[in-house]
Design a protein around this motif. Sequence first.
Motif, mmCIF file in Angstrom:
data_model
loop_
_atom_site.group_PDB
_atom_site.id
_atom_site.type_symbol
_atom_site.label_atom_id
_atom_site.label_comp_id
_atom_site.label_asym_id
_atom_site.label_seq_id
_atom_site.Cartn_x
_atom_site.Cartn_y
_atom_site.Cartn_z
ATOM 1 N N ALA A 130 21.760 23.600 4.037
ATOM 2 C CA ALA A 130 20.404 24.129 4.185
ATOM 3 C C ALA A 130 19.405 22.994 4.394
ATOM 4 C CB ALA A 130 20.030 24.997 2.986
ATOM 5 N N PRO A 131 19.342 22.000 3.485
ATOM 6 C CA PRO A 131 18.441 20.876 3.759
ATOM 7 C C PRO A 131 18.869 20.036 4.960
ATOM 8 C CG PRO A 131 19.724 20.466 1.757
ATOM 9 C CD PRO A 131 19.935 21.902 2.127
ATOM 10 N N VAL B 164 17.834 17.853 10.265
ATOM 11 C CA VAL B 164 18.245 17.720 11.664
ATOM 12 C C VAL B 164 17.238 18.412 12.571
ATOM 13 C CG1 VAL B 164 20.029 18.370 13.341
ATOM 14 C CG2 VAL B 164 20.691 17.474 11.098
ATOM 15 N N GLY B 165 16.641 19.484 12.073
ATOM 16 C CA GLY B 165 15.647 20.204 12.871
ATOM 17 C C GLY B 165 14.447 19.367 13.239
ATOM 18 N N MET C 260 16.910 23.868 19.004
ATOM 19 C CA MET C 260 16.803 23.352 17.646
ATOM 20 C C MET C 260 16.028 24.312 16.747
ATOM 21 S SD MET C 260 17.927 20.903 15.788
ATOM 22 C CE MET C 260 18.162 19.327 16.617
ATOM 23 N N ARG C 261 15.031 24.980 17.297
ATOM 24 C CA ARG C 261 14.300 25.962 16.489
ATOM 25 C C ARG C 261 15.217 27.105 16.060
ATOM 26 N NH1 ARG C 261 10.340 25.310 20.550
ATOM 27 N NH2 ARG C 261 10.724 27.420 21.346
ATOM 28 N N VAL D 130 22.729 22.426 17.853
ATOM 29 C CA VAL D 130 22.238 21.056 17.634
ATOM 30 C C VAL D 130 22.602 20.168 18.813
ATOM 31 C CG1 VAL D 130 22.557 18.973 16.239
ATOM 32 C CG2 VAL D 130 22.199 21.180 15.122
ATOM 33 N N LEU D 131 23.829 20.301 19.300
ATOM 34 C CA LEU D 131 24.260 19.501 20.448
ATOM 35 C C LEU D 131 23.439 19.847 21.684
ATOM 36 C CD1 LEU D 131 28.119 19.635 19.950
ATOM 37 C CD2 LEU D 131 26.613 17.686 19.538
ATOM 38 N N ALA D 132 23.175 21.128 21.877
ATOM 39 C CA ALA D 132 22.368 21.538 23.018
ATOM 40 C C ALA D 132 20.952 21.000 22.893
ATOM 41 C CB ALA D 132 22.346 23.064 23.122
ATOM 42 N N ALA D 133 20.423 20.979 21.685
ATOM 43 C CA ALA D 133 19.058 20.502 21.473
ATOM 44 C C ALA D 133 18.933 19.001 21.698
ATOM 45 C CB ALA D 133 18.602 20.854 20.053
ATOM 46 N N LEU D 134 19.925 18.241 21.233
ATOM 47 C CA LEU D 134 19.850 16.790 21.340
ATOM 48 C C LEU D 134 20.233 16.286 22.727
ATOM 49 C CD1 LEU D 134 21.358 15.737 17.894
ATOM 50 C CD2 LEU D 134 18.955 15.973 18.526
#
Length: 224
Positions: free
Chosen positions: A67-68, A73-74, A82-83, A146-150
Amino acid sequence: MNRKLTAALLITAAVLTNVAFTALGSVFHYPDILKEPTDTILTSFIANESAVVTWFIVLAASAALFAPIALGVGRLSANRPMRIAVPVGIAAAVVQVVGLSRWAILVPGYADRGDRDAFETAHHVLGTLIGETFGYALTAAWTLLVLAALGRAFTGWWFPALGGVSAILIATGVASPLGVPGVDFLNFIGYVLFSVWLLAFAALLLFRRTPATSTPAVRAGAAA
């Protein structure tokens, strides 16, 4: 939530998960024991109750760290994937904690009373459905988001490749209740690779000098 704290949580989650998983394998034959008849599971649980409960609490705590981690990472990107990833990561933590906590909260009472029916209900609903099936799906989805966001700009090809393969293998676990041959092994390999990916992620956050992303939203936030 800064980069160093997020990295520390990633490392802690990976280490605690693997230590607890190894310990449970030693004292409880986990996860293979879950395929055994109810009486066998409860007998083995009673024989090593204190150790089993302790290590499931550790495993649940490691799951709760996501959770944290999702929040930390967000902060690396403000784009749409990422949202979406942040609540998905928190949900992954919640369902896994719910599933794992039954071993510390419910199962001791079921074992003492010999309540097989209640155990089997909790095992299927909280364990198989919520903790495992939803847990596998949400963990895989969070990783891919996460991979798509980064994007590849974060590290190049190896980081998304490692994370992507681990996510796909983890996701195969949703077919485990159907008895598909080889799924449990693929899921296990997926989590091994996922642990490596988490540690690699932490190392990148600790030792990369450049920002994790260069999206306009992040640059604007930094400027502000």
